[in-house]
Design an enzyme around this catalytic site. Structure first.
Site, PDB file in Angstrom:
ATOM      1  CB  ALA A  11      -0.838   0.146   1.207  1.00  0.00           C
ATOM      2  CB  CYS A  12       3.469   2.032  -2.333  1.00  0.00           C
ATOM      3  SG  CYS A  12       3.670   0.225  -2.427  1.00  0.00           S
ATOM      4  N   GLY A  13       2.950   4.797  -1.995  1.00  0.00           N
ATOM      5  CA  GLY A  13       2.743   6.093  -2.550  1.00  0.00           C
ATOM      6  C   GLY A  13       3.203   6.428  -3.906  1.00  0.00           C
TER       7      GLY A  13
END
Length: 671
Positions: A11-13
């Protein structure tokens, strides 16, 4: 550390900046680095706070920078090379000198064998001192290679295809080296960093000579796996925020269709490229493999992205029919890569973003008065005065947004999909070739019927309990509804229970560990579709009417009448055969599975493309192979032998008894 690559989620940016008119400057690079530095809350780190899960940036190849860098590296004739005349490869090489020398020499040999000119190597200036000890200890030797464009090859995609073949050949021969990128249009800088370390580690990114019109950044939050240099994003074409839940099935189908895909562009090189997917990668890496393969074999980048991650269309009453027909056509060949995901993608000329059909990952964007588009997984990642914002919006579920720097404009979701929907008469092709199970004639035969005595016997054979009948089967039979129970699962684990449990129960307990809430199929009907297609898959790389000659089934659970219809199919392109999954009780289960796979191979050799695996006929001498094991064994055998997309599997069994067991079978590709 030995780790299982199948348990990987993130669940990244993400963020992207693009000058819409295609002009290149250092400001795009600098601002993109500011974005990723603002995404610290989206980036994982170890307990010491000194080692990050991974940060990276994808940029256009900057001729203003690399022309000087090649001269400094001592590459001959660098002055004679224009923009697009050379490819740049970013390599993570082994630290061991002998292994590194061997890999570098191998790349040069492969490059020259493919008719390209190997220009030389450049050691990438880095600053390892800023890294935490674990990241520094596993740091690769980072170098860039330069490969010249042959005169008989056009700039852009044609040259990149030849570089793609070189890279894939090299990857088949080297396990110690990772290629971040090898292209004449894009280059990737990434590593096992904290968000503030990317700029400081790579000195190239500090040079104002590095001018680009496109920059994609990514900060990784690795929830279920140990980080590594290789697994930082971006990959060669994408940066990805989320996870692909259907990845196991997606991988199998993509590997299996290697037998049925014929490339009009790269046919002579397919043996060098295959396998399409490198199974040691993460879900993001394998999505990148698939997108890159489709793109290199002639599919437009936005089209490939739309085919892989389609918007919900089946129950969308507001979608025009041409677009529905387009999605319907590709649905007969390509299963969705489904899951909560926001994806950025680029080939160096086109840059875009797409969102999963549920819209479970945020993507906000701004268009400014200096003709820039800025998109990220959060707002506030870049300080922009409100008076300079021309438009601000969000990427909607299932939608795609594209900027073409060659055409110098933004292409909307509506324009893209209208253009692709109008390319072929998809509706006419479907009308002529698609069969519908509901419209097939019912054969003049009786449905097999069991007496109560026989049913009691079958209950024992398939391990039914009193609770199964009372709590599951009777409510469904009497009220036509599924019994409602909690999502949790608190019974003893199947593998350590002292009572025999069904194989299904292991997968149910595995599923119960997932934190995603269940989908309400009524309230969220627009994003759910239970349709499956029976028959041989078409050729994904070549659009033609025969590709959609399949049987459409609107529900994966078939009735006795449905089974009679399928067994009686007698039309071109549909050849069913029933294969028993029974074996003599004195035979080993392993031997029984081998014989089952041989029987499926024999049927396939005889032209059968609809295989019905049936456990009818149980008696005192014949026992059934567990249905889930039979389906999975045949599925994996067909994937290994590259026959899976040419054959459909249907299970006829008395063992599955609840909705979750039906779903488990469907996930293992049995109908």
């Amino acid at each position: 550390m030995n780790r299982n690559n199948t348990f990987e989620h993130d669940a990244c940016g993400i963020g992207v900046i693009v000058n819409i008119d295609g002009h290149k400057d250092y400001k795009v690079l600098d601002d993109a680095l500011h974005i990723v530095e603002k995404l610290e809350h989206r980036a994982g780190k170890d307990a010491t706070g000194k080692v990050g899960d991974g940060v990276g940036i994808l940029l256009q190849v900057s001729h203003s920078f690399f022309s000087k860098a090649m001269k400094e590296a001592g590459i001959e004739n660098a002055d004679a090379l224009g923009e697009g005349d050379y490819g740049v490869g970013m390599f993570f090489l082994p630290q061991d000198n002998l292994k590194r020398t061997f890999a570098m020499r191998m790349l040069q040999v492969i490059t020259e064998k493919e008719g390209l000119q190997f220009l030389g190597w450049r050691n990438v200036p880095t600053n390892p001192d800023i890294l935490g000890a674990p990241a520094r200890d596993c740091m690769p030797y980072i170098s860039q290679c330069f490969i010249g464009r042959p005169k008989d090859t056009a700039k852009g995609i044609d040259f990149d295809r030849r570089l793609y073949v070189v890279r894939r050949e090299f990857e088949q021969s080297s396990e110690d080296t990772y290629i971040c990128s090898l292209s004449s249009r894009t280059v990737v800088y990434k590593g096992m960093f904290l968000v503030g370390q990317l700029r400081k580690f790579y000195k190239d990114l500090q040079s104002e000579d590095y001018k680009t019109a496109i920059a994609i950044v990514h900060s990784r939050f690795s929830t279920n796996t140990t980080p590594s240099w290789n697994r930082a994003h971006p990959y060669r074409m994408i940066a990805h925020n989320g996870e692909i839940n259907t990845i196991r099935g997606n991988i199998d189908r993509m590997l299996a269709r290697e037998e049925t895909m014929n490339s009009p562009i790269m046919e002579k090189d397919l043996d060098k490229i295959y396998p399409v997917i490198q199974k040691t990668g993460s879900d993001s890496a394998m999505l990148d493999n698939t997108l890159e393969f489709l793109y290199m074999n002639g599919m437009d980048l936005p089209l490939a992205m739309t085919v892989i991650i389609p918007e919900p269309w089946k129950h969308n009453d507001f979608m025009d029919q041409d677009r529905k027909d387009f999605y319907h056509y590709y649905a007969t060949m390509m299963e969705p890569w489904d899951g909560p995901a926001a994806i950025l993608f680029s080939d160096g000329d086109v840059v875009g973003a797409t969102l999963d059909r549920n819209g479970l990952r945020p993507s906000r964007y701004y268009i400014t008065d200096d003709n820039r588009l800025i998109l990220a997984s959060e707002v506030g990642v870049l300080d922009i005065a409100p008076e300079h914002v021309v438009r601000k919006s969000r990427l909607e579920p299932g939608r795609i947004l594209v900027v073409d720097t060659k055409q110098k404009r933004i292409i909307s979701d509506e324009e893209i999909k209208e253009m692709y929907a109008a390319r072929q008469p998809y509706g006419e092709w479907l009308d002529r070739n698609l069969l519908h199970l509901t419209e097939l004639k019912i054969p003049n035969k009786k449905i097999p019927y069991f007496s109560q005595e026989m049913r009691d016997r079958m209950y024992k054979v398939f391990g039914y309990t009193y609770e199964d009948v009372r709590d599951d089967i009777l409510p469904m039979a009497e009220n036509a509804v599924e019994p409602t129970v909690s999502m949790g699962h608190d019974v003893p684990l199947a593998v350590i229970d002292n009572k025999h449990q069904l194989l299904f129960n292991y997968f149910k307990q595995l599923f119960a560990q997932v934190t995603n809430p269940p989908i309400d199929s009524l309230r969220e009907k627009i994003v759910t579709d239970t349709t499956v297609y029976i028959g041989s898959d078409g050729d994904l790389l070549n659009e033609n009417s025969q590709n959609c000659r399949v049987l459409e089934v609107n529900n994966p659970i078939l009735t006795g009448v449905d089974m009679m219809k399928i067994r009686s199919l007698d039309q071109p392109g549909f050849h069913p055969e029933t294969i028993p999954i029974l074996y003599y009780k004195n035979t080993s289960l392993e031997r029984a599975l081998e014989q089952l796979n041989i029987a499926v191979d024999r049927a396939a050799s005889n032209g059968k493309n609809i295989i019905i695996l049936s456990d009818r006929g149980v008696d005192e001498n014949h026992v059934p192979i567990p249905s889930l094991l039979a389906v999975s064994s045949v599925e994996q055998h067909l994937v290994r032998t590259k026959k899976r997309t040419a054959i459909s599997l249907i299970l006829e069994s008395g063992e599955p008894r609840d909705v979750h067991q039906m779903a488990t079978l469907h996930r293992h590709r049995g109908l």
